[in-house]
Write a protein that holds these residues in place. Structure first.
Motif, PDB file in Angstrom:
ATOM      1  N   VAL A  31       0.864  -1.187   0.000  1.00 14.45           N
ATOM      2  CA  VAL A  31       0.000   0.000   0.000  1.00 14.45           C
ATOM      3  C   VAL A  31       0.899   1.236   0.000  1.00 14.45           C
ATOM      4  O   VAL A  31       2.079   1.163   0.348  1.00 14.45           O
ATOM      5  CB  VAL A  31      -0.911  -0.023   1.251  1.00 14.45           C
ATOM      6  N   SER A  32       0.368   2.381  -0.357  1.00  8.09           N
ATOM      7  CA  SER A  32       1.151   3.630  -0.353  1.00  8.09           C
ATOM      8  C   SER A  32       1.754   3.872   1.020  1.00  8.09           C
ATOM      9  O   SER A  32       1.046   3.949   2.016  1.00  8.09           O
ATOM     10  CB  SER A  32       0.266   4.817  -0.712  1.00  8.09           C
ATOM     11  N   THR A  33       3.065   4.010   1.042  1.00 11.09           N
ATOM     12  CA  THR A  33       3.779   4.226   2.297  1.00 11.09           C
ATOM     13  C   THR A  33       4.186   5.686   2.448  1.00 11.09           C
ATOM     14  O   THR A  33       4.135   6.233   3.533  1.00 11.09           O
ATOM     15  CB  THR A  33       5.026   3.325   2.343  1.00 11.09           C
ATOM     16  N   VAL A  34       4.612   6.289   1.369  1.00 10.56           N
ATOM     17  CA  VAL A  34       4.950   7.719   1.355  1.00 10.56           C
ATOM     18  C   VAL A  34       4.215   8.364   0.190  1.00 10.56           C
ATOM     19  O   VAL A  34       3.860   7.691  -0.777  1.00 10.56           O
ATOM     20  CB  VAL A  34       6.477   7.963   1.238  1.00 10.56           C
ATOM     21  N   LYS A  35       3.991   9.662   0.303  1.00 10.00           N
ATOM     22  CA  LYS A  35       3.288  10.366  -0.780  1.00 10.00           C
ATOM     23  C   LYS A  35       3.796  11.789  -0.874  1.00 10.00           C
ATOM     24  O   LYS A  35       4.384  12.323   0.058  1.00 10.00           O
ATOM     25  CB  LYS A  35       1.781  10.349  -0.556  1.00 10.00           C
ATOM     26  N   THR A  36       3.553  12.368  -2.031  1.00  6.93           N
ATOM     27  CA  THR A  36       3.878  13.773  -2.208  1.00  6.93           C
ATOM     28  C   THR A  36       2.790  14.595  -1.530  1.00  6.93           C
ATOM     29  O   THR A  36       1.668  14.123  -1.363  1.00  6.93           O
ATOM     30  CB  THR A  36       3.954  14.129  -3.709  1.00  6.93           C
ATOM     31  N   PRO A  37       3.094  15.820  -1.141  1.00  6.30           N
ATOM     32  CA  PRO A  37       2.068  16.625  -0.471  1.00  6.30           C
ATOM     33  C   PRO A  37       0.933  17.007  -1.419  1.00  6.30           C
ATOM     34  O   PRO A  37       1.109  17.048  -2.642  1.00  6.30           O
ATOM     35  CB  PRO A  37       2.819  17.860   0.010  1.00  6.30           C
ATOM     36  N   ASP A  38      -0.227  17.269  -0.845  1.00  6.41           N
ATOM     37  CA  ASP A  38      -1.358  17.752  -1.635  1.00  6.41           C
ATOM     38  C   ASP A  38      -1.049  19.161  -2.136  1.00  6.41           C
ATOM     39  O   ASP A  38      -0.430  19.956  -1.436  1.00  6.41           O
ATOM     40  CB  ASP A  38      -2.629  17.782  -0.791  1.00  6.41           C
ATOM     41  N   THR A  79      -7.902  21.261  -5.010  1.00  4.22           N
ATOM     42  CA  THR A  79      -6.831  20.522  -4.354  1.00  4.22           C
ATOM     43  C   THR A  79      -6.567  19.236  -5.121  1.00  4.22           C
ATOM     44  O   THR A  79      -7.481  18.471  -5.403  1.00  4.22           O
ATOM     45  CB  THR A  79      -7.227  20.185  -2.900  1.00  4.22           C
ATOM     46  N   VAL A  80      -5.297  19.038  -5.454  1.00  8.58           N
ATOM     47  CA  VAL A  80      -4.872  17.815  -6.130  1.00  8.58           C
ATOM     48  C   VAL A  80      -4.159  16.959  -5.094  1.00  8.58           C
ATOM     49  O   VAL A  80      -3.203  17.402  -4.457  1.00  8.58           O
ATOM     50  CB  VAL A  80      -3.926  18.127  -7.309  1.00  8.58           C
ATOM     51  N   GLU A  81      -4.653  15.730  -4.927  1.00  5.29           N
ATOM     52  CA  GLU A  81      -4.071  14.831  -3.948  1.00  5.29           C
ATOM     53  C   GLU A  81      -2.688  14.385  -4.385  1.00  5.29           C
ATOM     54  O   GLU A  81      -2.435  14.182  -5.572  1.00  5.29           O
ATOM     55  CB  GLU A  81      -4.970  13.603  -3.786  1.00  5.29           C
ATOM     56  N   GLY A  82      -1.793  14.216  -3.399  1.00  2.64           N
ATOM     57  CA  GLY A  82      -0.437  13.774  -3.690  1.00  2.64           C
ATOM     58  C   GLY A  82      -0.401  12.339  -4.178  1.00  2.64           C
ATOM     59  O   GLY A  82      -1.287  11.539  -3.886  1.00  2.64           O
TER      60      GLY A  82
END
Length: 167
Positions: free
Chosen positions: A32-39, A46-49
């Motif tokens: 599963v997603s562990t790290v993400k870019t900021p929104d 707003t664009v989700e990371g």
């Protein structure tokens, strides 16, 4: 009169089973997603990371033959520690004779894994190219996979601790 020992489930086995299940959940969160870019917010929207799985963070990945991330042992370590905690708890619970040493080693493994999951963005190793340099400039955040893994690992460690202190 002496107390009779029941052959059914006792609190120790239930806590061990809970710890094993939570440890397996922590390891499975690797996919599963562990790290993400900021929104990002632009023009009132707003664009989700975009998220990156724990598998990609630990072992690296390439897109269109351009390396993005490289292998990171420190990103793999929390998953290995959670797995060690699961194996030791299972061996201690379902083996012929339980050992307090196995309990305390699995407690340490689960708690250390929980702490390391919260540090996952700092363990990312970027490729030595332009794509890696661009990704390194981004401020990475924890995603749901790392948060769930950390909570499951800490709760599993607490369950084994309660079981160990109950004996």
């Amino acid at each position: 009169m002496a107390k009779k020992k029941s052959k059914g489930l006792d609190l120790g086995k239930i806590l061990s089973f809970v710890a094993i299940v939570l440890g397996v959940v922590a390891v499975v969160m690797m996919f599963v997603s562990t790290v993400k870019t900021p929104d990002v917010e632009a023009f009132g929207k707003t664009v989700e990371g975009e998220g990156v799985s724990g598998l990609k963070v630990a072992f690296g990945y390439s897109e269109k033959e351009v390396a993005q991330l490289s292998f990171s042992f420190m990103a793999l370590l929390p998953y290995l520690l959670a797995l060690v905690g699961v194996v030791l708890t299972a061996l201690n619970t379902f083996g012929k004779k339980g050992s307090k040493i196995f309990d305390f080693v699995s407690i340490g493994a689960f708690i250390a894994a929980g702490v390391l999951f919260f540090l996952m963005p700092s363990f990312m190793v970027f490729a030595d190219n332009l794509a890696g340099a661009i990704l390194e400039a981004i401020e990475w955040e924890l995603a749901i996979g790392a948060i769930v893994s950390a909570i499951c690992s800490v709760v599993a460690g607490a369950a084994v601790l309660v079981k160990a202190l109950k004996k």
